[in-house]
Design a protein around this motif. Sequence first.
Motif, short mmCIF file in Angstrom:
data_model
loop_
_atom_site.label_atom_id
_atom_site.label_comp_id
_atom_site.label_asym_id
_atom_site.label_seq_id
_atom_site.Cartn_x
_atom_site.Cartn_y
_atom_site.Cartn_z
N TYR A 3 121.82 73.00 97.56
CA TYR A 3 121.05 73.02 99.20
C TYR A 3 121.83 73.83 99.97
O TYR A 3 121.34 74.38 101.08
CB TYR A 3 120.07 72.18 99.70
N PHE A 48 117.26 64.86 96.15
CA PHE A 48 116.44 63.57 95.53
C PHE A 48 116.63 63.30 94.12
O PHE A 48 116.28 62.52 94.41
CB PHE A 48 114.21 64.10 96.64
N ARG A 69 122.38 64.39 115.28
CA ARG A 69 123.92 64.13 115.42
C ARG A 69 124.51 64.30 116.88
O ARG A 69 125.25 63.10 117.07
CB ARG A 69 124.78 64.68 114.57
N GLY A 70 124.74 64.79 117.48
CA GLY A 70 125.40 65.13 118.33
C GLY A 70 124.99 63.98 119.64
O GLY A 70 125.60 63.85 120.98
N SER A 113 116.75 65.45 113.92
CA SER A 113 117.07 66.49 112.78
C SER A 113 117.10 64.91 111.60
O SER A 113 117.08 64.67 111.77
CB SER A 113 118.56 66.48 113.39
N ARG A 114 117.31 65.60 110.41
CA ARG A 114 117.50 64.46 109.19
C ARG A 114 119.10 63.82 109.85
O ARG A 114 119.46 61.97 109.53
CB ARG A 114 117.80 65.28 108.18
N VAL A 173 112.17 65.99 111.79
CA VAL A 173 111.64 67.61 111.78
C VAL A 173 111.75 68.51 110.71
O VAL A 173 113.41 68.75 111.05
CB VAL A 173 111.53 68.49 113.23
N THR A 176 111.56 68.74 104.35
CA THR A 176 111.41 67.66 103.66
C THR A 176 110.71 66.26 104.69
O THR A 176 110.61 65.47 104.72
CB THR A 176 112.18 67.05 103.72
N GLY A 177 110.33 66.84 105.78
CA GLY A 177 110.09 66.40 107.58
C GLY A 177 108.66 67.37 108.39
O GLY A 177 107.83 67.60 107.25
N GLY A 180 121.14 73.43 113.33
CA GLY A 180 120.45 74.82 112.94
C GLY A 180 120.90 74.80 111.48
O GLY A 180 120.83 76.15 111.56
N HIS A 220 116.64 71.92 108.76
CA HIS A 220 115.78 71.95 110.17
C HIS A 220 115.03 73.06 110.51
O HIS A 220 114.05 72.68 111.20
CB HIS A 220 117.31 71.82 110.82
N ASN A 222 123.66 72.57 122.79
CA ASN A 222 125.15 72.53 121.55
C ASN A 222 126.11 73.36 122.19
O ASN A 222 125.90 74.19 123.12
CB ASN A 222 124.47 73.41 120.67
N LEU A 253 125.55 68.56 126.18
CA LEU A 253 124.20 67.84 126.31
C LEU A 253 124.77 66.53 126.85
O LEU A 253 123.95 66.27 128.20
CB LEU A 253 124.00 67.10 125.47
C1 LIG Z 1 117.32 67.72 100.50
C2 LIG Z 1 117.07 67.88 101.94
C3 LIG Z 1 117.16 67.44 102.48
C4 LIG Z 1 117.18 68.05 104.46
N1 LIG Z 1 116.03 67.90 104.97
C5 LIG Z 1 116.42 68.53 106.58
C6 LIG Z 1 114.91 68.26 107.08
O1 LIG Z 1 113.87 67.50 106.63
N2 LIG Z 1 115.52 67.71 108.51
C7 LIG Z 1 116.44 68.01 109.03
O2 LIG Z 1 117.18 68.11 110.45
N3 LIG Z 1 117.73 68.32 107.83
C8 LIG Z 1 117.66 68.64 107.22
N4 LIG Z 1 118.22 68.26 106.38
C9 LIG Z 1 119.95 68.32 106.84
C10 LIG Z 1 120.25 69.29 106.88
O3 LIG Z 1 121.08 70.08 105.77
C11 LIG Z 1 121.50 68.70 108.23
O4 LIG Z 1 122.89 68.18 107.63
C12 LIG Z 1 121.23 68.43 109.34
O5 LIG Z 1 119.96 69.23 110.22
C13 LIG Z 1 122.18 68.11 110.27
O6 LIG Z 1 121.77 67.46 112.06
P1 LIG Z 1 122.35 68.15 112.86
O7 LIG Z 1 122.19 69.28 112.95
O8 LIG Z 1 121.49 66.71 113.65
O9 LIG Z 1 123.83 67.24 112.71
P2 LIG Z 1 125.22 68.13 112.42
O10 LIG Z 1 125.24 69.74 111.67
O11 LIG Z 1 126.58 67.54 112.61
O12 LIG Z 1 125.31 68.96 113.83
C14 LIG Z 1 125.28 68.34 115.00
C15 LIG Z 1 125.64 69.16 116.18
O13 LIG Z 1 125.19 68.62 117.75
C16 LIG Z 1 126.94 69.28 117.92
N5 LIG Z 1 126.87 68.52 119.24
C17 LIG Z 1 128.22 67.20 119.23
N6 LIG Z 1 128.28 66.83 120.52
C18 LIG Z 1 128.19 67.15 121.78
C19 LIG Z 1 127.94 68.08 122.67
N7 LIG Z 1 128.31 66.56 123.25
N8 LIG Z 1 126.70 68.20 123.80
C20 LIG Z 1 126.32 69.44 122.38
N9 LIG Z 1 125.88 69.51 121.49
C21 LIG Z 1 126.67 68.57 120.43
C22 LIG Z 1 127.72 70.24 117.42
O14 LIG Z 1 128.15 71.51 118.01
C23 LIG Z 1 127.04 70.51 115.93
O15 LIG Z 1 126.18 71.72 116.22
C24 LIG Z 1 118.36 68.24 105.16
C25 LIG Z 1 118.94 68.10 103.58
C26 LIG Z 1 118.94 68.72 101.83
C27 LIG Z 1 120.16 67.83 101.49
#
Ligand SMILES: Cc1cc2nc3c(=O)[nH]c(=O)nc-3n(C[C@H](O)[C@H](O)[C@H](O)COP(=O)(O)OP(=O)(O)OC[C@H]3O[C@@H](n4cnc5c(N)ncnc54)[C@H](O)[C@@H]3O)c2cc1C
Lengths: 252, 306
Positions: A13, A38, B199-200, B224-225, B239, B242-243, B258, B262, B276, B295
């Motif tokens: 992935y 999955f 996650r942020g 996000s996931r 979103v 797989t969402g 990103g 997602h 971000n 944020l």
């Molecule tokens: C089989 C599979 C299916 C998946 N399906 C999905 C899906 O449907 N949807 C999905 O979203 N993901 C999916 N994922 C997960 C995906 O790969 C990422 O892990 C996920 O999208 C990350 O989420 P995120 O961006 O919230 O977290 P992170 O990647 O941890 O990013 C967090 C971001 O927040 C920023 N941040 C932190 N603190 C602050 C702050 N105070 N102010 C501003 N910015 C900040 C950071 O700079 C970082 O860029 C899937 C993964 C797999 C393996």
Amino acid sequence: MKVLVPVKRVIDYNVKVRVKADGSGVDLANVKMSMNPFDEIAVEEAIRLKEKGVADEVVVVSIGVKQAQDTLRTALAMGADRAILVVAAEDIHDDIEPLAVAKILKAVIDEEQPKLVIAGKQAIDNDMNATGQMLAALLGWGQATFASEVAIEGDTVTVTREVDGGLQTIAVGLPAIITADLRLNEPRYASLPNIMKAKKKPLDTKTAADLGVDVTPRLTVVSTAEPAGRSAGIKVGSVDELVAKLKEGGLV
Amino acid sequence: MAVLLLAEVSAGELALDATAKAATAAAKLGDVTILVAGPKAAADVAATISGVAKVLVAEDAAYANGLAENLADLVVSLAGDYSHIVAPATASAKNVLPRVAALLDVMVISDASGVVDGDTFERPVYAGNAVQTVKSSDATKVITFRTSTFDAAACSGSAPVEAATATADSGLSSFVADKVAESDRPELTSAKVVVSGGRGVGSEENFALIEKLADKLGAAVGASRAAVDSGFAPNDWQVGQTGKVVAPELYIAVGISGAIQHLAGMKDSKVIVAINKDEEAPIFQVADFGLVADLFEALPELTDKL
Ligand SMILES: Cc1cc2nc3c(=O)[nH]c(=O)nc-3n(C[C@H](O)[C@H](O)[C@H](O)COP(=O)(O)OP(=O)(O)OC[C@H]3O[C@@H](n4cnc5c(N)ncnc54)[C@H](O)[C@@H]3O)c2cc1C
Ligand SMILES: Nc1ncnc2c1ncn2[C@@H]1O[C@H](COP(=O)(O)O)[C@@H](O)[C@H]1O
């Protein structure tokens, strides 16, 4: 109770997918392949059922090219007991369709007689989200897809499902098919000793022809293209500038 | 050619937006009959969708909770009259239509994003990193349509509503409970504006910042996931690959890196805004307007100034 878990070998992935310039597909040569995420969750759930004493044997099955045995070894290293490889393709670029996969799985299940099948919800390469449902149909079994919680009591499995509006809980009589969603569990990593041990676990090989299943695709891929691109716009320097841009565009 | 469209019914009500979007796709294939497995009132709403030839209604307790086995049996009992069996690609239809296809010994075409002709369809694969054009050789085509790529059909029709014969309860599964969050916000997949947190955002409490901005904009809330896995947001907000797949006029991604999984669920949005603190975050490569900021400072200010 025997639990059967189908596991698919897919592009990892994390790999950036490259569409071949001639439109014939996605380039998989020399690309890292892994177990469909999955399916790791499905294997984990089956192993946990065994650890709880609900299941007594976990059989994993993979269908495709012979290299899928690596995927099966990973599942064995996680804790599955036995593996079955069904060779149904020669070329790593040939994907076996969910309908054919379901027919092959049905043939394996007719022999193995498991009481529960846990598949993944979706393969992250073809994004079909179909095999579990198709298999349930072919077997005439009940289905509980997109599971985020599974509880087995006697001959009934109660499953909480991730649906569009939230969560739905249903009860399905065994034998049944479950498909695993992301939040069912967090799969374990295989430890080095377990990877070594897995090399000695039984892995049977069959072919689709042995099982009498025709894998000719019903859907011919006419072409594979890059999606419409999207280019980066601009960085704004402040919240005020962002607000101004949104107002300019009539977006707020 | 004749098309049977399985309407999306949730809690006894027609999900009009999803059904009307699938109706647009279905109309490209032939005369559309909508099947409502639910109350007559839901069928009456379906009958207003423009361009629909007929609505069939099967009102029976067996269909009340969307159980796949019963719905699939109902669809299969009617399948003989149709060249295409279609539905919007909702969680419910993705549960049912592959079962229908297998019972008919045909493949399912999941999440189709385009209709080339009656046999040929486009669908995204590999988390939207490639688009396949597939041609079906099956006698009956069974298809779920990605709602984000079709505009909803208008609602100025008045198709006749007829009763369909209900099939027997299969007894294979039974409904136990629903946990559905009530919300006054627009639905994620039909909203004009979506504000999503990742996650942020850091915690469930902090997600209130996302919700405040959403409420100010009359927007739906996404996640996000990672945000869902961490318990900041419920599963139905996810979103992505797989969402849910969304394509609003405006998508605001906050604290989301990103990842391609997602992006798969939102990159067809008309305008994307990303907030971000990491200027290297991949989300900026698809954002029309990127703001590199914390944020926790930017969101309250933005909510204030809008
Ligand atoms: C089989 C599979 C299916 C998946 N399906 C999905 C899906 O449907 N949807 C999905 O979203 N993901 C999916 N994922 C997960 C995906 O790969 C990422 O892990 C996920 O999208 C990350 O989420 P995120 O961006 O919230 O977290 P992170 O990647 O941890 O990013 C967090 C971001 O927040 C920023 N941040 C932190 N603190 C602050 C702050 N105070 N102010 C501003 N910015 C900040 C950071 O700079 C970082 O860029 C899937 C993964 C797999 C393996
Ligand atoms: N070739 C295969 N070999 C083994 N299992 C498969 C295969 N294809 C699909 N599956 C199973 O079916 C699930 C759903 O796949 P799909 O319907 O292709 O999205 C996967 O998560 C696997 O559990």
